[in-house]
Design an enzyme around this catalytic site. Structure first.
Site, short mmCIF file in Angstrom:
data_model
loop_
_atom_site.label_atom_id
_atom_site.label_comp_id
_atom_site.label_asym_id
_atom_site.label_seq_id
_atom_site.Cartn_x
_atom_site.Cartn_y
_atom_site.Cartn_z
N HIS A 96 -14.15 17.88 -21.43
CA HIS A 96 -14.79 18.25 -20.17
C HIS A 96 -13.82 18.03 -19.02
O HIS A 96 -13.11 17.02 -18.98
CB HIS A 96 -16.05 17.40 -19.96
CG HIS A 96 -16.85 17.81 -18.76
ND1 HIS A 96 -17.66 18.94 -18.76
CD2 HIS A 96 -16.97 17.26 -17.52
CE1 HIS A 96 -18.24 19.05 -17.58
NE2 HIS A 96 -17.84 18.05 -16.80
N GLU A 128 -48.71 24.52 -20.99
CA GLU A 128 -49.58 24.73 -22.15
C GLU A 128 -48.88 25.49 -23.28
O GLU A 128 -49.30 25.40 -24.42
CB GLU A 128 -50.84 25.49 -21.72
CG GLU A 128 -51.85 24.66 -20.97
CD GLU A 128 -52.95 24.10 -21.89
OE1 GLU A 128 -53.08 24.60 -23.02
OE2 GLU A 128 -53.65 23.18 -21.46
N ARG A 132 -47.43 15.36 -23.02
CA ARG A 132 -46.80 16.57 -22.47
C ARG A 132 -45.81 16.12 -21.40
O ARG A 132 -46.14 15.99 -20.23
CB ARG A 132 -47.87 17.49 -21.89
CG ARG A 132 -47.38 18.87 -21.51
CD ARG A 132 -48.50 19.70 -20.92
NE ARG A 132 -49.48 20.08 -21.89
CZ ARG A 132 -50.74 20.40 -21.61
NH1 ARG A 132 -51.17 20.33 -20.36
NH2 ARG A 132 -51.58 20.76 -22.55
#
Length: 660
Positions: free
Chosen positions: A104, A434, A619
């Site tokens: 990197h 959802e 969630r």
């Protein structure tokens, strides 16, 4: 030692050469096809691989299961990535028993992400470097194996710094590759509290904003000088590029962007002045500053601007369907706070947007999207950005009216999507958290998490599946028809105007509104299946700021992206939400107007939502795409959101009766 290499650019070439010099056996190289719109000043990994007799591939999606299987068949002991531009999935990283390592171009943990070479110059850094680190699932986050510092001189530009970094990378790899081969490395974990992350840069990011200081603008010129696309500005509608510049210690009271002199070509800035040493008008040739001034017709006192004069005059037209809803009315407020948006809205009511109806840049029509199809098509054609926010998004309706959910959420929105394709308009589509359904990942990731739903006889999934299918349709239109789109997935946004108490009375509201109604009426708070389900609650102000940045779309970084918008730090169960809400309610100055708290009551989901319901235990969003594309982080604590939401709803209640 057998290795598979992912490589591109000069760093890719020197990485391959270093591996071969260190005695590694390269089984295959994965690279990219060159972008015809990008100036190829760098070495070709594909050509080098061919010359060395190494199999080389450039798949569109190296993370596809077929490619994962092919790489597995190569049995790599170790994997290396040198400036490969796509994130490599965890399934590939796990194929190498000795691990995977990435080169990197910064001193990690600083400047994770894309284009660190350019970003360090934009930000005026005096030092950067190269880092070899172990690859993990999160980009640029693995333990550091080796680093080499590189000084940035005041006269360095992108190409000279690029050459310095290549030289440093060659040195670092010569020192480190033998140690990796013999298993003799010391790894140091990155300090997460020091990490910074920057997103992709595009040519459009490099416009010169003259209200900024001369040193900031000079750094921009350095960061994107040839062979990069260059920093640019406009004289009227004429674009010109600045290839080299100097900060001039000129004290001037002139307005930023004014020409102070033409020989040398000096431009007034927010602080100091910038001398344009060399530049280019349009697609012409490079010339020195005074000749450029003559070519552009500049004289002392002329004004430059950061965008074409015609573009500066026209407001961006935003069409919001469902403008009276929770997201729509808050987004309208945010857009109208700026001076460059015109908002057109449609909805079946106007109670939440009544405060905007007299605003000169807000245009509202009351109507139903299933009826006003001609109005919608006309305004899709007329506007620049389309947000179809109309949907049935309350869980009880998924089991109560599944066909109506499908007709509105899928069929009506598909028609709007097709209008956007037809008229080549940008669409910002509200997906939903959802869609992840019963995914078991700790963090739900837009690009890697599986979307898992229940059986057909559980109609609660009709909303999730309708949204998911629209996501896939939009994605396909983007791939095949060039549709400009962004999908955003809200995670439990809360705040004032979320539904209303009347909707809560018939069960057609989100959780917090339903809980507030229970407190207002003195009825028990119902905890569905015990209320242990966890959600990450996001303040509407945080959500709207992210959505506003998607609309702004700096550098087109949001195009073709799926972006979770949520607050992973605000995780709580529904039971905990109820307890926090109750504590806030008991302290509220209007508390004495309402009945005593009636307690919590555990109920089964089937008795509340109907037999076709299934719930999700957790969630939690990954917000790496939001950080990368929007430079956004949620800031507002959940307790503050609860307090403000409760206060809003309590003050909507008729309090004409005496206190209880």
């Amino acid at each position: 030692m057998k290795t598979v290499v992912f490589a591109y650019h000069d760093m890719g070439c020197l990485g391959i050469e270093a591996l071969l010099a260190a005695g590694y056996e390269i089984s295959a190289i994965f690279t990219h096809t060159d972008n015809p719109g990008e100036k190829a000043f760098y070495g070709s990994v594909a050509r080098l691989a061919a010359e060395r007799g190494i199999p080389v591939y450039a798949p569109d999606n190296v993370n596809h299961p077929l490619w994962v299987e092919r790489i597995a068949q190569l049995s790599p002991e170790v994997i290396f990535s040198f400036y490969y531009r796509h994130l490599i999935c965890d399934e590939i990283l796990q194929l190498a028993p000795r691990g995977a390592f990435n080169l990197h171009g910064s001193l990690l943990p600083k400047y994770r992400g894309r284009a660190p070479l350019n970003w360090v110059l934009v930000n005026g850094e005096t030092e950067t470097g190269v880092t070899l680190h172990r690859m993990v699932k999160r980009a640029d986050a693995g333990a550091i194996v080796a680093q080499l510092r590189v000084a940035i001189a005041p006269d360095d530009i992108a190409i000279t710094l690029h050459h310095k970094l290549c030289h440093a990378a060659r040195q670092l790899l010569e020192q480190t590759l033998p140690a990796i081969k013999h298993g003799n490395i010391l790894e140091i974990a990155q300090r997460e509290n020091e990490a910074t992350c920057f997103g992709r840069r595009t040519p459009d990011d490099s416009f010169l904003e003259w209200h900024k200081s001369a040193s900031v603008l000079h750094n921009m010129v350095r960061a994107v000088a040839d062979p990069w696309p260059g920093a640019f500005s406009y004289v009227g509608n004429q674009k010109f590029t600045v290839w080299s510049s100097r900060v001039h210690p000129h004290a001037s009271k002139a307005q930023p962007g004014s020409v102070i002199s033409v020989a040398p070509l000096l431009i007034a800035c927010g602080d100091g002045a910038l001398e344009i040493v060399t530049g280019q008008a349009g697609d012409g040739i490079t010339m020195q500053g005074s000749q450029l001034a003559q070519t552009l017709g500049l004289v002392q006192g002329s004004r430059l601007n950061s965008q074409p004069a015609c573009a500066a005059r026209r407001r961006t037209r935003v069409l919001i369907l469902g403008v009276n809803g929770f997201i729509g009315n808050h987004l309208t407020e945010r857009l109208l706070c700026e001076d460059h948006y015109e908002v057109y809205g449609l909805d079946i009511g106007s109670d939440a947007i009544s405060r905007f109806l007299n605003h000169p840049h807000f245009h509202f029509v009351e109507g139903d999207i299933s009826i006003h199809s001609e109005w919608i098509e006309y305004h899709v054609k007329k506007c620049d950005v389309v947000l179809p926010l109309v949907a049935i998004a309350t869980p009880i309706e998924y089991t109560r009216n599944p066909l109506r959910v499908f007709e509105l959420d899928f069929e009506e929105n598909l028609r709007i999507i097709r209008y956007c394709v037809k008229y080549r308009k940008r669409i910002i589509f509200p997906s939903t958290s959802e869609v992840y359904g019963m995914c078991s990942d700790k963090y739900f990731d837009e690009d890697h998490s599986n979307l898992i739903v229940g059986p057909v006889n559980k109609p609660r999934w009709i909303y999730s599946v309708s949204k998911q299918l629209l996501d896939r349709v939009i994605w396909a239109y983007g791939e095949k028809e060039g549709l400009q789109f962004t999908l955003f997935r809200p995670f439990n946004w809360m705040g004032p105007r979320l539904d209303n108490l009347n909707a809560a009375r018939i069960g057609s509201s989100r959780a917090i509104t339903q809980l507030i109604l229970n407190l207002v009426e003195g009825s028990p708070i119902k905890l569905i299946d015990g209320g242990k389900q966890k959600r990450c609650f996001t303040d509407i102000r945080d959500g709207i700021e992210a959505l506003y940045r998607i609309i702004e779309n700096a550098g087109n970084r949001c195009d073709g992206e799926i972006i979770n918008i949520g607050n992973p730090e605000n995780e709580a169960s529904i039971e905990e939400l109820g307890e926090m809400l109750l504590a806030s309610f008991e302290k509220h100055p209007l508390r004495h107007y309402f009945p005593p708290f009636a307690g919590f009551r555990v109920v089964e989901s089937s008795s509340y939502y109907g037999k076709g319901y299934q719930d999700v235990e957790h969630r939690k969003p990954s917000i790496r795409n939001a950080r990368r594309c929007l430079d956004w982080e949620p800031k507002i604590d959940m307790q503050e959101t609860i307090d403000e939401t409760l206060d809003f709803f309590l003050r909507t209640v008729d309090l004409t009766d005496k206190p209880l």
